[in-house]
Design a protein around this motif. Structure first.
Motif, PDB file in Angstrom:
ATOM      1  N   PHE A  18     -59.701  38.740 -21.658  1.00 29.93           N
ATOM      2  CA  PHE A  18     -58.673  37.723 -21.906  1.00 29.93           C
ATOM      3  C   PHE A  18     -58.718  36.632 -20.839  1.00 29.93           C
ATOM      4  N   THR A  19     -58.846  37.039 -19.590  1.00 25.77           N
ATOM      5  CA  THR A  19     -58.843  36.076 -18.483  1.00 25.77           C
ATOM      6  C   THR A  19     -60.067  35.176 -18.521  1.00 25.77           C
ATOM      7  N   GLY A  20     -61.253  35.757 -18.678  1.00 25.65           N
ATOM      8  CA  GLY A  20     -62.486  34.973 -18.618  1.00 25.65           C
ATOM      9  C   GLY A  20     -62.824  34.211 -19.871  1.00 25.65           C
ATOM     10  N   GLU A  21     -62.363  34.705 -21.019  1.00 27.72           N
ATOM     11  CA  GLU A  21     -62.716  34.058 -22.282  1.00 27.72           C
ATOM     12  C   GLU A  21     -61.666  33.063 -22.753  1.00 27.72           C
ATOM     13  N   LEU A  22     -60.423  33.227 -22.334  1.00 26.73           N
ATOM     14  CA  LEU A  22     -59.376  32.373 -22.867  1.00 26.73           C
ATOM     15  C   LEU A  22     -58.537  31.697 -21.782  1.00 26.73           C
ATOM     16  N   LEU A  23     -57.956  32.463 -20.920  1.00 29.11           N
ATOM     17  CA  LEU A  23     -56.964  31.943 -19.978  1.00 29.11           C
ATOM     18  C   LEU A  23     -57.538  30.894 -19.024  1.00 29.11           C
ATOM     19  N   ILE A  24     -58.525  31.255 -18.241  1.00 27.84           N
ATOM     20  CA  ILE A  24     -59.059  30.332 -17.232  1.00 27.84           C
ATOM     21  C   ILE A  24     -59.716  29.102 -17.868  1.00 27.84           C
ATOM     22  N   PRO A  25     -60.561  29.251 -18.901  1.00 29.09           N
ATOM     23  CA  PRO A  25     -61.131  28.033 -19.503  1.00 29.09           C
ATOM     24  C   PRO A  25     -60.059  27.080 -20.036  1.00 29.09           C
ATOM     25  N   SER A  51     -66.966  24.747 -20.745  1.00 29.80           N
ATOM     26  CA  SER A  51     -67.298  25.270 -22.061  1.00 29.80           C
ATOM     27  C   SER A  51     -66.670  26.652 -22.243  1.00 29.80           C
ATOM     28  N   GLY A  52     -65.811  26.766 -23.232  1.00 29.48           N
ATOM     29  CA  GLY A  52     -65.205  28.065 -23.518  1.00 29.48           C
ATOM     30  C   GLY A  52     -66.213  29.068 -24.043  1.00 29.48           C
ATOM     31  N   HIS A  53     -67.202  28.577 -24.818  1.00 27.39           N
ATOM     32  CA  HIS A  53     -68.241  29.478 -25.306  1.00 27.39           C
ATOM     33  C   HIS A  53     -69.082  30.031 -24.158  1.00 27.39           C
ATOM     34  N   ALA A  54     -69.420  29.181 -23.200  1.00 27.22           N
ATOM     35  CA  ALA A  54     -70.214  29.643 -22.050  1.00 27.22           C
ATOM     36  C   ALA A  54     -69.407  30.620 -21.204  1.00 27.22           C
ATOM     37  N   ALA A  55     -68.142  30.299 -20.962  1.00 26.32           N
ATOM     38  CA  ALA A  55     -67.285  31.197 -20.172  1.00 26.32           C
ATOM     39  C   ALA A  55     -67.098  32.522 -20.903  1.00 26.32           C
ATOM     40  N   GLY A  56     -66.812  32.434 -22.192  1.00 27.01           N
ATOM     41  CA  GLY A  56     -66.577  33.647 -22.965  1.00 27.01           C
ATOM     42  C   GLY A  56     -67.800  34.530 -23.087  1.00 27.01           C
ATOM     43  N   SER A  57     -68.951  33.920 -23.367  1.00 31.68           N
ATOM     44  CA  SER A  57     -70.161  34.731 -23.511  1.00 31.68           C
ATOM     45  C   SER A  57     -70.593  35.329 -22.178  1.00 31.68           C
ATOM     46  N   THR A  58     -70.440  34.577 -21.098  1.00 31.53           N
ATOM     47  CA  THR A  58     -70.782  35.122 -19.779  1.00 31.53           C
ATOM     48  C   THR A  58     -69.861  36.277 -19.423  1.00 31.53           C
ATOM     49  N   ILE A  93     -76.695  30.688 -25.823  1.00 29.26           N
ATOM     50  CA  ILE A  93     -75.401  30.116 -26.194  1.00 29.26           C
ATOM     51  C   ILE A  93     -75.151  28.839 -25.404  1.00 29.26           C
ATOM     52  N   MET A  94     -75.448  28.858 -24.122  1.00 21.62           N
ATOM     53  CA  MET A  94     -75.261  27.662 -23.296  1.00 21.62           C
ATOM     54  C   MET A  94     -76.139  26.514 -23.793  1.00 21.62           C
ATOM     55  N   ILE A  95     -77.398  26.801 -24.080  1.00 18.90           N
ATOM     56  CA  ILE A  95     -78.312  25.766 -24.581  1.00 18.90           C
ATOM     57  C   ILE A  95     -77.825  25.225 -25.918  1.00 18.90           C
ATOM     58  N   SER A  96     -77.333  26.108 -26.782  1.00 16.18           N
ATOM     59  CA  SER A  96     -76.881  25.653 -28.102  1.00 16.18           C
ATOM     60  C   SER A  96     -75.701  24.696 -28.003  1.00 16.18           C
TER      61      SER A  96
END
Length: 138
Positions: A18-25, A51-58, A93-96
Motif C-alpha cells: 500500500f505504501t510503495g504502490e499507492l500512498l507515497i507516489p 511514475s506510479g507504475h514504476a513505484a508499484g512494480s518495483t 515496465i519502466m521502459i514501456s
C-alpha cells in the motif's frame, strides 16, 4: 501467506504494498504537480512525477522477491534466477512508460527509487520491529 507465515507478516506485506504502490507516489504527484509529456500513445490523466507504475512494480516485484528468498525458495539456482527475472520485469515496465510517452525518464527513475526506498524502510521495520519472526533475518 496469511496461513503459512501468520497475520503479522501478512499485514506487514500489505502495508508495504500500500505504501510503495499507492500512498507515497500519490503524495509526491500532488506535491510536484508535474504535467505529463505531450502526445502520449495512450490516453492517460493525472500527474507524471513519479511514475506510479514504476513505484508499484518495483515495490511489488522487489518485495515479492524478498519474500520468496526468505520463506519459499530453497534451490540456489532459484535464488539467483528469480531476482534477475523480477528486475527484468521492473525494467520492462519502466521502459514501456517512457515508450508510451506517458512519463519522462526522470519520472520512472524516481518511481523506482520510491519503490526501493519503501522496500528498504520495510526491511528496517521488519528487522527492528513488530513483524519479526523468531531467528529470521533479512
Amino acid at each position: 501467506m496469511w496461513r503459512k507465515l501468520g497475520v503479522r507478516l501478512a499485514i506487514w506485506a500489505g502495508a508495504t504494498f500500500f505504501t510503495g504502490e499507492l500512498l507515497i507516489p500519490q503524495i509526491f504527484k500532488h506535491i510536484t504537480l508535474r504535467q505529463r509529456p505531450d502526445d502520449p500513445l495512450i490516453p492517460i490523466s493525472g500527474y507524471s512525477f513519479p511514475s506510479g507504475h514504476a513505484a508499484g512494480s518495483t515495490t511489488f516485484y522487489g518485495f515479492l522477491a524478498i519474500l520468496l528468498l526468505l520463506f519459499y525458495l530453497k534451490k540456489k539456482s532459484s535464488k539467483v534466477v528469480v531476482p534477475i527475472l523480477f528486475a527484468l520485469f521492473i525494467l520492462l515496465i519502466m521502459i514501456s512508460r517512457v515508450y508510451l510517452s506517458v512519463h519522462y525518464p526522470s519520472d520512472v527513475i524516481a518511481g523506482c527509487l520510491v519503490g526501493i526506498g519503501t522496500i528498504t524502510l520495510s526491511a528496517f521495520i521488519y528487522e527492528h520491529g513488530f513483524f519479526r519472526l523468531k531467528n529470521r533475518r533479512l
